[in-house]
Design a protein around this motif. Structure first.
Motif, short mmCIF file in Angstrom:
data_model
loop_
_atom_site.label_atom_id
_atom_site.label_comp_id
_atom_site.label_asym_id
_atom_site.label_seq_id
_atom_site.Cartn_x
_atom_site.Cartn_y
_atom_site.Cartn_z
N ARG A 83 -3.92 -16.67 -5.34
CA ARG A 83 -2.93 -15.90 -4.57
C ARG A 83 -3.14 -16.07 -3.07
NH1 ARG A 83 -3.57 -10.23 -7.02
NH2 ARG A 83 -5.37 -11.09 -8.11
N VAL B 258 0.78 -10.10 -12.54
CA VAL B 258 0.63 -10.65 -11.19
C VAL B 258 1.43 -11.95 -11.06
CG1 VAL B 258 -1.01 -11.65 -9.57
CG2 VAL B 258 -1.62 -9.59 -10.82
N GLU C 71 -6.17 -7.61 -16.03
CA GLU C 71 -5.68 -7.89 -14.69
C GLU C 71 -6.54 -8.91 -13.95
OE1 GLU C 71 -3.88 -4.63 -11.63
OE2 GLU C 71 -5.97 -4.49 -12.16
N SER D 8 -0.03 -9.14 -3.93
CA SER D 8 -0.64 -8.12 -4.79
C SER D 8 -2.17 -8.11 -4.78
CB SER D 8 -0.19 -8.26 -6.24
OG SER D 8 1.18 -8.44 -6.32
#
Ligand SMILES: Nc1ncnc2c1ncn2[C@@H]1O[C@H](COP(=O)(O)OP(=O)(O)OP(=O)(O)O)[C@@H](O)[C@H]1O
Ligand SMILES: Nc1ncnc2c1ncn2[C@@H]1O[C@H](COP(=O)(O)OP(=O)(O)OP(=O)(O)O)[C@@H](O)[C@H]1O
Ligand SMILES: [Mg+2]
Ligand SMILES: [Mg+2]
Lengths: 246, 284
Positions: free
Chosen positions: B160, B187, A39, B138
Motif C-alpha cells: 500500500r 483492503v 486483516e 487505509s
C-alpha cells in the motif's frame, strides 16, 4: 504438533511500540493443515516469525512436538520446522544461484547426494533443470517462490509454516504448488500452518482456520463453516462477505 | 483517445543457453481505461510493463516498432528524457514492494521526498500530504508508519505504501504490477477504489497486471492474456469467464472454489502450439 498459548509479540518501545500479536492461542494437530487469515497488518506473519525465532520480544508459550520453545532455536528445530516467507524477493540472497541456495541448504541439514537431491527438489516444485544456475533476478516472481518452497522442503521438515505461499503465483502454478503441498502432506504426514488472504485457497487446503484482526485471533472456525459462510464474529463475517462480493 | 500505443515489442535476454525471448512481438494500445494483463508465471507480464518504461536491466534488450505515449515514441528518447517520463507521466508499482523502497530511509522521509520532487511545498505541507496518502490507502496508524522503516511493515502495508507513492505525481498512466496480491479482500477493495477513481475522475490509463482472474474480470475493462511472451487472447473483462482459448480456460479451471470442494486442483495441460501461434493484437 504445535501449541500456542497466550502469545504476545511486540516491536519497538514508547510511542513506536506495536503490539503485533495479543494473547493469541491456537493448536494444530499432527498432520493437520491450519489456516490463518485476516486483516493486512493484523499479525499473521508475526505469529509465524515468533515460532521460528525471528521475533525477539514475545511472551506466552509455544510448544512444537511436545517441546517448549525458549529464546533460541537449535539446529534440530530448523530441521523439523521450516518457513516459506511471504516475500520471495527478500527471502532469496541476490548473489546466490538457485543451485547454491539449494546445495547449501542440503549441506546445512547434513544431507548427502546433493546433486541428485537438488535436481529432485527442482523437479518437485515444477522448475526444470534449466533454472538451476539462474540467479534470483533472472526469475519471475512465481519462479522465485518455487525456489523458496524447494528450499524449505530440502531438510524434509515435519511442520511447514507457509506465509502466503501462492500469493505471488499465477493460478496454474498455484494449483501445481497446492497439489504438491497436498501430496507432500499425505506422503510425509506433514503439518501446515498457512497464512493466506485467499479464502478459497484456505478452504481448499485447510481443515480449520483462525481469523485475525488487530493482533487478536477473533475466531477459530472449521472450513465447513467457512464454506457455509457461517462466522460468529462481526469482522469474520465481513471478511466472508467481502470475498463473495469479489 | 489512445494514450499509449505499443507495436511489436520484444524483450530478450542473452543467457548461457542462448537468447531467451521473454516478450515476443506484443502489440496493444491503452486508452483511458483499465487494461488487465493476465497469464501464467513467466509469461512476460512484468517484462512488458517494465519495457514500456525502458526499465529492463542490462544485458536485457528491448526492441519495438514503437512505444508511443500520446504520439511521442519513447524508444527514441534519451535516458534523461526517459527519467522525466518515469517521474511524471508514467508511474509503475513494482511487483516487489520492499525492493523498491529504500531500506535505510523511513517511510515518511521517502514519501515526503517523492512529493517534494513534484510539488512546490514546504516540509510541513509535504508531511501532511504524506500522512494523508497513507490514510488514503487505509494504513491504520500513519504517524507510526511515517517513522518506521520498510522492514517493519507487513507485506500488505509495503504494497500500500508503494501505491501511495506512485499516486503522488498524478501520472497519465499507471502500470500496477500485482498491486494487491498481498492484501486481504477488504483492503484490496479500498485500493481498487482509489485506482478506479483515478481512471474515471482524472482520465488516467491503468495497466493492471495480475494473476487474479476473478479480480481482473470484475475490475478491468479489457484483458490481454499472455502466454510464453505473446498475447494469446484479448477479451472484454466481463466476458473473461467465457473466454475461448484452452489456455485461458485452463487458468480459469485451476482456481479453487469455496462452493465446489475437490481433492486436487486441475492443472493446466500446456500445448506447444500455443507458443507458436502469432501474437494476437491488443490494439483498438
Ligand atoms: N520488525 C518490525 N518492527 C516493527 N513493527 C513490525 C515489525 N514487523 C512487523 N511489525 C508490525 O506488526 C504488525 C503486524 O505485522 P504482520 O507482518 O504480522 O502483519 P500480517 O498480518 O502478516 O499482514 P499482511 O497480510 O499485510 O502481511 C504491523 O503493524 C507491522 O507494522
Ligand atoms: N535477467 C533475466 N535473464 C534471463 N531471463 C529473465 C531475466 N529476467 C526475466 N527473465 C525471464 O523472463 C520471463 C518473463 O518474466 P516476467 O517477470 O515478465 O514474468 P511474469 O509474467 O511477470 O511472471 P510472474 O507472474 O511470475 O511475475 C521469465 O521466464 C523470466 O525467467
Ligand atoms: Mg504478512
Ligand atoms: Mg511478474
Amino acid at each position: 504438533m504445535l501449541d500456542i498459548t497466550d502469545l504476545n509479540v511486540w516491536f519497538g518501545q514508547g510511542r513506536d511500540r506495536v503490539d503485533a500479536v495479543k494473547a493469541a492461542s491456537l493448536a494444530v494437530e499432527q498432520g493437520e493443515s491450519f489456516g490463518l487469515v485476516g486483516e493486512s497488518g493484523s499479525g499473521k506473519s508475526t505469529i509465524l516469525r515468533a515460532i521460528t525465532g525471528l521475533a525477539p520480544d514475545w511472551s506466552g508459550r509455544i510448544t512444537v512436538d511436545g517441546t517448549d520453545l525458549g529464546r533460541r532455536r537449535d539446529r534440530a528445530f530448523y530441521k523439523s520446522v521450516q518457513m516459506v516467507f511471504q516475500d520471495p524477493y527478500a527471502s532469496l540472497h541476490p548473489r546466490h544461484s538457485v543451485d547454491q541456495v539449494l546445495s547449501e541448504t542440503l549441506h546445512l541439514h547434513g544431507l548427502g547426494e546433493i546433486d541428485r537431491r537438488v535436481a529432485k527438489l527442482l523437479d518437485d516444485v515444477g522448475l526444470g533443470p534449466r533454472f538451476r544456475f539462474r540467479y534470483p533476478h533472472q526469475l519471475s516472481g512465481g519462479q522465485r517462490q518455487r525456489v523458496a518452497i524447494a528450499r524449505a522442503l530440502a531438510g524434509e521438515p515435519r511442520l511447514l509454516l507457509l506465509d502466503e505461499p501462492t500469493s505471488a503465483l499465477d493460478v496454474s502454478v498455484q494449483a501445481e504448488i497446492l497439489n504438491l503441498l497436498t501430496d507432500l502432506r499425505a506422503e510425509r504426514g506433514l503439518t501446515y500452518l498457512m497464512v493466506s488472504h485467499d479464502l478459497p485457497v484456505v478452504g481448499h487446503m485447510c481443515e480449520r482456520l483462525a481469523v485475525m484482526k488487530d493482533g487478536e485471533i477473533v475466531e477459530v472456525m472449521e472450513v465447513a463453516a467457512l464454506r457455509r459462510m457461517e462466522a460468529r464474529h462481526p469482522y469474520a463475517q465481513s471478511l466472508l462477505q467481502a470475498s463473495v462480493a469479489g | 483517445m489512445t494514450l499509449l500505443d505499443v507495436g511489436n515489442l520484444w524483450v530478450k535476454f542473452p543467457t548461457r543457453q542462448g537468447m531467451f525471448e521473454a516478450v515476443r512481438g506484443v502489440s496493444f494500445s491503452l486508452k483511458k481505461e483499465r487494461l488487465g494483463i493476465v497469464g501464467e508465471s513467466g509469461s512476460g507480464k512484468s517484462m512488458t510493463g517494465r519495457a514500456i518504461l525502458r526499465l529492463i536491466r542490462k544485458p536485457g534488450i528491448v526492441e519495438a516498432d514503437r512505444i508511443a505515449l500520446e504520439g511521442t515514441d519513447l524508444m527514441r528518447l534519451t535516458e534523461i528524457q526517459m527519467r522525466q517520463v518515469r517521474g511524471e507521466q508514467i508511474s509503475m508499482v513494482m511487483q516487489d514492494p520492499k525492493f523498491s523502497l529504500n531500506p535505510v530511509m523511513t517511510i515518511g522521509a521517502q514519501i515526503m521526498e517523492a512529493y517534494l520532487l513534484h510539488a512546490k511545498a514546504s516540509r510541513s505541507e509535504a508531511r501532511a500530504k504524506a500522512v494523508e496518502m497513507l490514510e488514503a490507502v487505509s494504513i491504520r496508524d500513519p504517524e507510526r508508519v511515517m517513522r518506521a522503516y520498510p522492514h517493519e511493515m507487513s507485506g500488505g502495508m509495503g504494497q500500500r505504501i508503494m501505491i501511495a507513492m506512485m499516486l503522488i505525481p498524478n501520472p497519465q498512466i499507471l502500470i500496477a504490477d500485482e498491486p494487491t496480491s498481498a492484501l486481504d479482500v477488504s483492503v484490496q477493495r479500498q485500493v481498487l477504489d482509489i485506482m478506479d477513481r483515478l481512471v474515471t475522475d482524472r482520465g488516467m490509463g491503468l495497466i493492471f497486471i495480475s494473476h487474479d482472474l476473478n479480480l481482473v474480470a470484475e475490475f478491468c475493462d479489457r484483458v490481454l492474456i499472455m502466454y510464453a511472451g505473446r498475447i494469446v487472447e484479448v477479451c472484454d473483462a466481463d466476458k473473461l469467464h467465457a473466454a475461448q482459448h484452452p489456455y485461458t480456460r485452463g487458468l480459469l479451471n485451476s482456481l479453487p472454489r469455496l462452493d465446489q470442494p475437490r481433492a486436487r486442483l486441475e492443472v493446466l495441460q500446456r500445448d506447444a502450439a500455443w507458443a507458436e501461434a502469432p501474437s494476437v493484437s491488443g490494439r483498438v
